[in-house]
Design a protein around this motif. Structure first.
Motif, short mmCIF file in Angstrom:
data_model
loop_
_atom_site.label_atom_id
_atom_site.label_comp_id
_atom_site.label_asym_id
_atom_site.label_seq_id
_atom_site.Cartn_x
_atom_site.Cartn_y
_atom_site.Cartn_z
N TYR A 9 27.11 34.28 66.96
CA TYR A 9 26.87 35.49 66.17
C TYR A 9 26.96 35.25 64.66
CZ TYR A 9 28.46 37.42 70.68
OH TYR A 9 28.64 37.70 72.01
N THR A 10 26.33 36.13 63.93
CA THR A 10 26.53 36.24 62.49
C THR A 10 27.44 37.44 62.20
OG1 THR A 10 24.49 37.56 62.39
CG2 THR A 10 24.33 35.24 61.75
N HIS A 11 28.22 37.32 61.14
CA HIS A 11 28.92 38.47 60.57
C HIS A 11 28.23 38.75 59.25
CE1 HIS A 11 32.04 40.85 58.57
NE2 HIS A 11 32.41 41.20 59.78
N GLN A 12 27.31 39.70 59.24
CA GLN A 12 26.32 39.84 58.18
C GLN A 12 26.86 40.63 56.98
OE1 GLN A 12 23.23 39.96 61.86
NE2 GLN A 12 23.28 41.74 60.53
N THR A 13 26.57 40.12 55.79
CA THR A 13 27.00 40.79 54.57
C THR A 13 25.87 40.80 53.53
OG1 THR A 13 28.02 38.69 53.88
CG2 THR A 13 29.47 40.36 54.86
N HIS A 14 24.63 40.82 54.00
CA HIS A 14 23.44 40.90 53.13
C HIS A 14 23.36 39.71 52.18
CE1 HIS A 14 22.32 44.91 54.53
NE2 HIS A 14 23.62 45.17 54.53
N THR A 15 23.70 38.52 52.70
CA THR A 15 23.53 37.28 51.95
C THR A 15 22.19 36.65 52.32
OG1 THR A 15 24.47 35.85 53.66
CG2 THR A 15 26.03 36.93 52.14
N THR A 16 21.93 35.48 51.74
CA THR A 16 20.86 34.62 52.25
C THR A 16 21.46 33.30 52.76
OG1 THR A 16 20.40 33.83 49.99
CG2 THR A 16 19.01 35.61 50.84
N ASN A 17 22.68 33.38 53.27
CA ASN A 17 23.33 32.21 53.85
C ASN A 17 22.82 31.98 55.27
OD1 ASN A 17 24.91 32.00 51.53
ND2 ASN A 17 26.55 33.27 52.38
N VAL A 18 22.40 30.75 55.54
CA VAL A 18 21.87 30.38 56.85
C VAL A 18 22.71 29.25 57.41
CG1 VAL A 18 19.88 29.53 58.13
CG2 VAL A 18 19.54 31.11 56.22
N ALA A 19 23.30 29.45 58.58
CA ALA A 19 24.17 28.46 59.21
C ALA A 19 23.37 27.56 60.16
CB ALA A 19 25.29 29.15 59.99
N VAL A 20 23.76 26.30 60.21
CA VAL A 20 23.22 25.37 61.20
C VAL A 20 24.17 25.39 62.40
CG1 VAL A 20 22.60 22.97 61.69
CG2 VAL A 20 22.20 23.94 59.40
N VAL A 58 6.98 22.37 67.96
CA VAL A 58 6.80 20.93 67.86
C VAL A 58 8.15 20.22 67.83
CG1 VAL A 58 5.83 19.05 66.48
CG2 VAL A 58 4.59 21.23 66.68
N LYS A 59 9.02 20.64 66.92
CA LYS A 59 10.34 20.02 66.79
C LYS A 59 11.37 20.66 67.72
CE LYS A 59 9.14 17.19 63.49
NZ LYS A 59 9.11 15.73 63.71
N LYS A 60 10.98 21.71 68.42
CA LYS A 60 11.88 22.42 69.35
C LYS A 60 13.13 22.91 68.62
CE LYS A 60 9.26 21.32 72.94
NZ LYS A 60 8.26 20.46 72.30
N ALA A 61 12.89 23.76 67.64
CA ALA A 61 13.98 24.35 66.85
C ALA A 61 13.68 25.83 66.65
CB ALA A 61 14.12 23.65 65.51
N ILE A 62 14.75 26.61 66.44
CA ILE A 62 14.60 28.05 66.27
C ILE A 62 15.44 28.54 65.10
CG2 ILE A 62 14.04 28.57 68.68
CD1 ILE A 62 17.00 29.31 69.11
N GLY A 63 15.11 29.74 64.63
CA GLY A 63 15.90 30.41 63.60
C GLY A 63 15.87 31.91 63.82
N LEU A 64 16.92 32.57 63.41
CA LEU A 64 17.01 34.03 63.54
C LEU A 64 17.78 34.56 62.34
CD1 LEU A 64 16.36 36.41 65.49
CD2 LEU A 64 18.63 36.09 66.46
N SER A 65 17.17 35.51 61.61
CA SER A 65 17.78 35.96 60.35
C SER A 65 17.68 37.47 60.18
CB SER A 65 17.11 35.27 59.17
OG SER A 65 17.41 33.90 59.14
N HIS A 66 18.64 37.99 59.45
CA HIS A 66 18.75 39.41 59.11
C HIS A 66 18.33 39.59 57.65
CE1 HIS A 66 21.44 42.40 57.04
NE2 HIS A 66 21.06 43.19 58.04
N SER A 67 17.39 40.53 57.41
CA SER A 67 16.85 40.70 56.07
C SER A 67 16.73 42.18 55.73
CB SER A 67 15.48 40.01 55.96
OG SER A 67 15.00 40.04 54.64
#
Length: 282
Positions: free
Chosen positions: A88-99, A140-149
């Motif tokens: 999970y993310t604990h969202q605070t309206h940043t643009t921080n993206v965790a690996v 292709v690289k078999k990677a994903i991302g999910l972000s709150h904006s």
């Protein structure tokens, strides 16, 4: 029969699914790859009561933890993942993206609004009640991302930041990435003050202003987060044919989707889910 959702142009761009009595939405754009399990929850199909009724999996809203735990089990089963794999993310309206690495399974990333991973089975989970979900899949690289904006994340180009993180970590090429802008508040419902618009004027080219916002007689503006995020993704190198943009507004569907503009703080959260499928035998 559908869920009774009202789409802005009448066209359903999502698949409306109900599994085990739990409704959720999915994108054919991702379904067709066969590489991921994903979905976007509604407020239906859970066990929570009162203002959290009924499918809320967020622990930050004041809901009964036992109800939240059961809801997590229900939505996980519906989507085809394991609740223990939710991260999970604990969202605070940043643009921080965790690996997210294998050892991070189940973690809550604080001060974080986006995640990327290439670990099969880990299910990325982010939370919403009008803000914009952004889904990414590199087949292709078999990677994903999910972000709150929200508007702050959009001004900060959260979509581009997430794509750049996938490039940095997995050598993803933007031209390969599939991207979706998820259910969120539409321009007709999203009134903002001039200080917000000033930020958008600083960050977006003047030729886009007419598309992104307009001023009303009361001095307020109507802001189009869908179109803003679409342009951000295009500028970051996502191909038009690799993108799906929502036409489903959370505020227009308060009986089926949670909306902060409708209910204020007396509500649950919607959730976005995205996981790379485990390989056979793993």
């Amino acid at each position: 029969m559908g869920l009774g959702l009202k789409y802005k142009n009448g066209e359903r761009i999502f698949e409306e699914k109900i599994v085990g009595g739990v409704p959720y939405l999915s994108y054919p754009l991702f379904e067709h790859t066969g590489l991921v399990d994903h979905g976007f929850s509604t407020r239906l199909g859970g066990v929570s009561v009162g203002c959290w009724s009924s499918m809320n999996i967020s622990i930050t809203r004041g809901d009964d933890p036992k109800h939240v735990e059961r809801n997590r089990e229900l939505i996980a089963h519906a989507i085809g993942v394991e609740a223990e794999d939710f991260t999970y993310t604990h969202q605070t309206h940043t643009t921080n993206v965790a690996v997210v690495r294998a050892e991070d399974k189940g973690r809550h990333f604080m001060e974080t609004d986006g995640m990327v991973t290439n670990v099969p089975g880990i299910c990325l989970v982010t939370f919403y009640a009008d803000c914009v979900p952004l889904y990414f899949l590199d087949p292709v690289k078999k990677a994903i991302g999910l972000s709150h904006s929200g508007w702050r994340g959009t001004v900060g180009r959260m979509g581009r930041v997430t794509i750049e993180k996938m490039q940095e970590e997995y050598e993803s090429r933007p031209s390969d990435i599939l991207a979706a802008v998820g259910p969120s508040i539409c321009q007709d419902c999203y009134e903002v003050s001039e200080d917000v618009i000033c930020r958008f004027k600083e960050e977006f080219k003047k030729e886009l202003w007419e598309i992104l916002f307009y001023k009303k007689a009361n001095g307020k503006y109507q802001l189009n987060l869908w179109e803003a995020n679409r342009h951000i993704l295009l500028e970051a190198g996502i191909q038009e044919e690799h993108m799906a943009v929502t036409n489903l507004c959370t505020h227009c569907n308060p009986d089926i989707l949670f909306s902060h503009r409708t209910a204020g703080n007396e509500r649950g959260n919607l959730s976005a889910f995205l996981a790379l499928k485990r390989q056979e035998g793993s």
